[in-house]
Write a protein that holds these residues in place. Structure first.
Motif, short mmCIF file in Angstrom:
data_model
loop_
_atom_site.label_atom_id
_atom_site.label_comp_id
_atom_site.label_asym_id
_atom_site.label_seq_id
_atom_site.Cartn_x
_atom_site.Cartn_y
_atom_site.Cartn_z
N LEU A 39 -47.45 -44.00 32.34
CA LEU A 39 -46.90 -43.62 33.65
C LEU A 39 -47.11 -44.61 34.76
O LEU A 39 -46.13 -44.69 35.70
CB LEU A 39 -47.80 -42.16 34.01
N THR B 26 -51.37 -38.76 41.20
CA THR B 26 -51.14 -38.38 40.06
C THR B 26 -51.86 -38.82 39.05
O THR B 26 -52.35 -38.15 37.93
CB THR B 26 -49.49 -38.61 39.73
N LEU C 166 -33.41 -43.28 45.61
CA LEU C 166 -33.08 -44.63 46.11
C LEU C 166 -31.69 -45.12 45.88
O LEU C 166 -31.14 -45.96 46.83
CB LEU C 166 -33.95 -45.25 45.10
N ALA D 123 -44.63 -35.70 36.86
CA ALA D 123 -44.58 -37.21 37.21
C ALA D 123 -43.19 -37.98 36.82
O ALA D 123 -42.82 -38.62 37.53
CB ALA D 123 -45.85 -38.05 36.64
N LEU D 124 -42.80 -37.59 35.71
CA LEU D 124 -41.47 -38.02 35.01
C LEU D 124 -40.24 -37.52 35.95
O LEU D 124 -39.52 -38.34 36.30
CB LEU D 124 -41.35 -37.58 33.67
N LEU E 195 -48.41 -32.33 34.08
CA LEU E 195 -48.62 -33.29 34.73
C LEU E 195 -47.42 -34.65 34.54
O LEU E 195 -46.98 -35.03 35.34
CB LEU E 195 -49.72 -33.67 35.17
N VAL E 196 -47.52 -34.80 33.35
CA VAL E 196 -46.60 -35.81 32.73
C VAL E 196 -45.25 -35.39 32.91
O VAL E 196 -44.51 -36.49 33.44
CB VAL E 196 -46.95 -36.11 31.08
N TYR E 197 -44.91 -34.25 32.77
CA TYR E 197 -43.41 -33.83 33.09
C TYR E 197 -43.09 -34.11 34.41
O TYR E 197 -42.02 -34.53 34.85
CB TYR E 197 -43.14 -32.48 32.45
N TYR F 79 -30.01 -43.63 48.97
CA TYR F 79 -30.23 -44.50 50.09
C TYR F 79 -29.45 -45.96 50.12
O TYR F 79 -28.90 -46.28 51.12
CB TYR F 79 -31.62 -44.87 50.44
N LEU G 272 -36.94 -39.79 42.50
CA LEU G 272 -37.07 -40.96 43.34
C LEU G 272 -35.98 -41.99 43.12
O LEU G 272 -35.54 -42.60 44.16
CB LEU G 272 -38.50 -41.59 43.34
N VAL G 273 -35.87 -42.39 41.75
CA VAL G 273 -34.76 -43.25 41.57
C VAL G 273 -33.37 -42.72 42.22
O VAL G 273 -32.79 -43.53 42.84
CB VAL G 273 -34.66 -43.52 40.10
N LEU H 155 -41.40 -46.19 52.10
CA LEU H 155 -41.34 -45.42 50.90
C LEU H 155 -42.30 -45.98 49.81
O LEU H 155 -42.85 -45.07 49.10
CB LEU H 155 -39.75 -45.22 50.45
N VAL I 212 -40.42 -48.58 39.67
CA VAL I 212 -39.87 -47.81 40.94
C VAL I 212 -40.06 -48.64 42.16
O VAL I 212 -39.35 -48.74 42.95
CB VAL I 212 -40.38 -46.30 40.94
N GLU J 158 -43.99 -33.88 44.63
CA GLU J 158 -45.11 -34.09 43.86
C GLU J 158 -46.19 -33.51 44.19
O GLU J 158 -47.12 -33.34 43.29
CB GLU J 158 -45.29 -35.61 44.37
N ILE K 140 -48.73 -41.55 46.10
CA ILE K 140 -48.58 -40.35 45.39
C ILE K 140 -49.07 -40.85 43.75
O ILE K 140 -49.51 -39.94 43.04
CB ILE K 140 -47.08 -39.82 45.43
N PHE L 106 -39.14 -35.32 48.22
CA PHE L 106 -39.78 -36.06 47.07
C PHE L 106 -41.36 -35.81 47.21
O PHE L 106 -41.94 -35.40 46.34
CB PHE L 106 -39.36 -37.55 47.14
N VAL L 107 -41.92 -36.15 48.34
CA VAL L 107 -43.52 -35.96 48.55
C VAL L 107 -43.98 -34.65 48.51
O VAL L 107 -44.86 -34.42 47.71
CB VAL L 107 -43.79 -36.54 50.08
N PHE M 261 -36.72 -37.88 51.33
CA PHE M 261 -37.95 -38.56 50.88
C PHE M 261 -39.13 -37.65 51.04
O PHE M 261 -39.93 -37.60 50.34
CB PHE M 261 -38.40 -39.74 51.47
N LEU N 45 -34.41 -53.28 47.01
CA LEU N 45 -33.67 -52.53 48.12
C LEU N 45 -33.79 -52.84 49.35
O LEU N 45 -32.76 -53.03 50.13
CB LEU N 45 -33.93 -51.05 47.70
N MET O 259 -40.32 -39.27 39.22
CA MET O 259 -39.92 -40.57 39.32
C MET O 259 -38.36 -40.51 39.21
O MET O 259 -37.78 -41.38 39.81
CB MET O 259 -40.39 -41.36 38.15
N ILE O 260 -37.90 -39.77 38.51
CA ILE O 260 -36.36 -39.61 38.31
C ILE O 260 -35.86 -39.35 39.60
O ILE O 260 -34.59 -39.88 39.83
CB ILE O 260 -36.23 -38.78 36.99
#
Lengths: 128, 482
Positions: free
Chosen positions: A34, A85, B176, B165-166, B161-163, B179, B172-173, A74, A41, B135, A81, B131-132, B128, A48, B169-170
């Motif tokens: 993780l 986590t 990104l 977080a994953l 938690l793992v799912y 943006y 956030l990508v 960001l 990222v 999370e 974050i 996203f915050v 954003f 970017l 992240m997806i």
């Protein structure tokens, strides 16, 4: 060129993280995976923000190109974050070790199944 | 500018801190604090919804900076519905929890923190902050799942938690990518520049967002954390997670898809994809629920199926479909909380969540059985209830655009759900074999009323459809207008 290298690096690191998240069986290794994905990222965010021949985005009055400050902000937030986590994940790992005595997800899944069948209910799911 | 939306986030946040300090005090003080705090949040929620109703959408610009630079919050007719669901659900859930059992240390602060995150997800006007808050919500949910520290809790919490977080992240990508292509994070500004995004990047961002929120709302095949998490979290928390939190992620998904990504303008095929995903969820969710013997897991898979109905309504791609989907959202909140809460009485009486041990619970807990019966009728879709009306509207909407096959899926799903809820009734109605004195558990006021009100709500949404629909239509119009 710079930017593309960073994009490729980010993609590679992300793939590495995802690969180990899917294949590793040890909970602490999953936490590491993780963290690795989080880092990828951050690399992408830095890429970017990159501009050719740009300075750090601190306005001094001098003319010139600045890097985009927003992805930097960001990235800082994402770091915070990610830390939160990851610390919760590690705390849960400690608790799991205390209650189950193992950190191997296969063993954990089997124990979950036993608990379920002792209950008389249907078998459990894949733990991860 | 209006600061009300900001208070939606700040109040539960402050209450979380106060409740964390209050955890050092005795259980009665903790309980009073939690219930009063949740009621205060609900009152604030009603104020906000009322203000939106009277003055139209509320905007907050934090620090006085306008959108391209500043952070904005926005409450319009669409997310006001979900804010209302969260506020009222929080208060009812807290009252039920306070009546049902003692708070575990840290539980009340985490629930308030989750509510703050939920309101943030609903009100955020830029990606954003969305996203915050997502999370924050996923960390709080994982901690809540793990909190009871019984058999499977820690492992289920870790898995969530793992799912989470994953999926974060997806997301956030995807943010990104958006943006990078549009140069904006604020939803309104992205919407104005999204046509500049190259189609392949757009597709990647869209897929990322659907996958990220799909994990949260339980889209097949990303649903498998759900049953385990709900079973571990306990009935009272599962009611909040399935009834309320899932709707919040759904609202966020819809807002992102409709507004910044503008899927309506882009292509009708995309709403068709939502319809197909919904149909898979309906069939898959019901079939998996059919295979369960554990009541909490059965209800969890039923949630998976009902997300499918909602998505099918939305995927119909018409105004009617969107209204029907929203209607089903409101119904699902009421029926799923009623089912989880009344199911808790069954589990306590039987000493197990296994439906085959439910012999005699109907006579031992007649009130809970009546509530479960009403809620199950609603969820299956029997006529006087809201569940019937919303399924009917969804079926009409999909039939108008996509022909017969989605209607067949809905009918099949209804048949399967009739089978497994009927099975639970059959076990519950068998009189207990041994004449063991069923210890009549005293049910206190906090434990009694929230399920009754939820069951009454199931009937009310069906009978009061005439008053509910204009409200939902305004919400759908607000979503379409952006």
């Amino acid at each position: 060129m710079m930017q593309q290298a960073a994009w490729i690096a980010a993609a590679l690191v992300f793939a590495m993280g995802l690969y180990s998240l899917c294949t590793q069986r040890h909970l602490i290794r999953l936490c590491v995976a993780l963290g690795v994905m989080e880092t990828s990222v951050l690399i992408a965010l830095a890429a970017l923000a990159w501009r050719p021949d740009a300075q750090a985005p601190i306005v001094t009055g001098a003319d010139g190109v600045y890097a985009d400050p927003l992805p930097h902000a960001l990235a800082l937030t994402a770091i915070v974050i990610g830390a939160a986590t990851l610390s919760l994940a590690l705390a849960l790992t400690i608790l799991i070790f205390r209650t189950h005595g193992t950190l191997d997800i296969e063993t954990l899944r089997d124990k979950g199944r036993e608990a379920h069948s002792a209950d008389g209910s249907m078998v459990g799911e894949h733990p991860l | 500018m209006n600061t009300l939306p900001l208070w939606l986030i700040l109040t539960p946040l402050a209450l979380a801190l106060i409740a964390a300090l209050g955890d050092r005090a005795g259980p009665r003080f903790r309980r009073a604090l939690a219930v009063c705090g949740a009621c205060a949040v609900a009152a604030l929620t009603l104020t906000v919804v009322w203000a939106v109703r009277r003055h139209g959408a509320l905007h907050t610009m934090l620090g006085g900076w306008a959108a391209p630079w500043g952070i904005g919050l926005r409450v319009d007719d669409f997310n006001a519905i979900f804010i209302l669901i969260l506020g009222v659900g929080l208060a009812a859930g807290m009252v039920f929890l306070a009546g049902a059992r003692a708070f575990v240390k840290g539980e009340a602060p985490l629930i308030f923190l989750l509510a703050a995150a939920g309101n943030g997800i609903l009100a955020a006007a830029d990606l954003f902050n969305l996203f915050v808050f997502v999370e924050l919500a996923s960390v709080c949910s994982a901690a809540l799942i793990a909190l009871k520290r019984q058999r499977d809790n820690t492992a289920a919490g870790f898995q969530y938690l793992v799912y989470g977080a994953l999926s974060g992240m997806i997301f956030l990508v995807a943010v990104l990518l958006i943006y990078g292509a549009t140069g904006h994070l604020s939803m309104a500004h992205i919407a104005a520049h999204i046509h500049r995004m190259p189609p392949r990047l757009y597709g990647a961002a869209l897929a990322g967002i659907i996958v990220a929120f799909g994990v949260k709302i339980g889209l097949i095949p990303l649903h498998f954390w759900q049953a385990r998490a709900y079973a571990a979290a306990g009935s009272s928390m599962a009611a909040l997670m399935s009834g309320v939190m899932m709707k919040i992620y759904l609202c966020a998904l819809l807002r992102v898809l409709w507004h910044p990504l503008a899927i309506r303008q882009h292509s009708a095929a995309l709403t068709g994809t939502l319809l197909a995903l919904g149909a898979i969820n309906v069939l898959g969710g019901h079939l998996m629920a059919l295979a369960q013997r554990d009541l909490k897991r059965l209800l969890a898979f039923s949630s998976v199926a009902h997300v499918g109905y909602i998505l099918m309504g939305i995927g119909a791609g018409s105004e009617l479909g969107l209204v029907a989907g929203l209607y089903h959202v409101v119904n699902h909140v009421l029926m799923k909380t009623a089912l989880f809460w009344s199911g808790r009485a069954f589990i306590l009486h039987a000493g197990s969540a296994d439906e085959r041990r439910f012999r005699g619970v109907a006579s031992a807990a007649p009130l809970a059985f009546a509530i479960f019966f009403v809620a199950a009728l609603t969820i299956v879709g029997a006529p006087p209830t809201g569940g019937f009306a919303s399924k009917w509207l969804i079926a009409l909407a999909v039939y108008a655009r996509h022909g017969l096959w989605p209607v067949v899926v809905i009918a099949l799903g209804t048949l399967i759900s009739l089978t497994y809820y009927g099975r639970v009734f059959r076990y519950a109605l068998i009189p207990s074999a041994d004449n063991a004195p069923t210890a009549n558990r005293s049910v206190n006021i906090g434990e009694r009323w929230p399920p009754i009100l939820a069951a009454c709500g199931c009937l009310a949404t069906g009978l009061g459809i005439r008053w509910l629909l204009p409200w939902l239509e305004r919400a759908a119009a607000a979503l379409a207008a952006g």
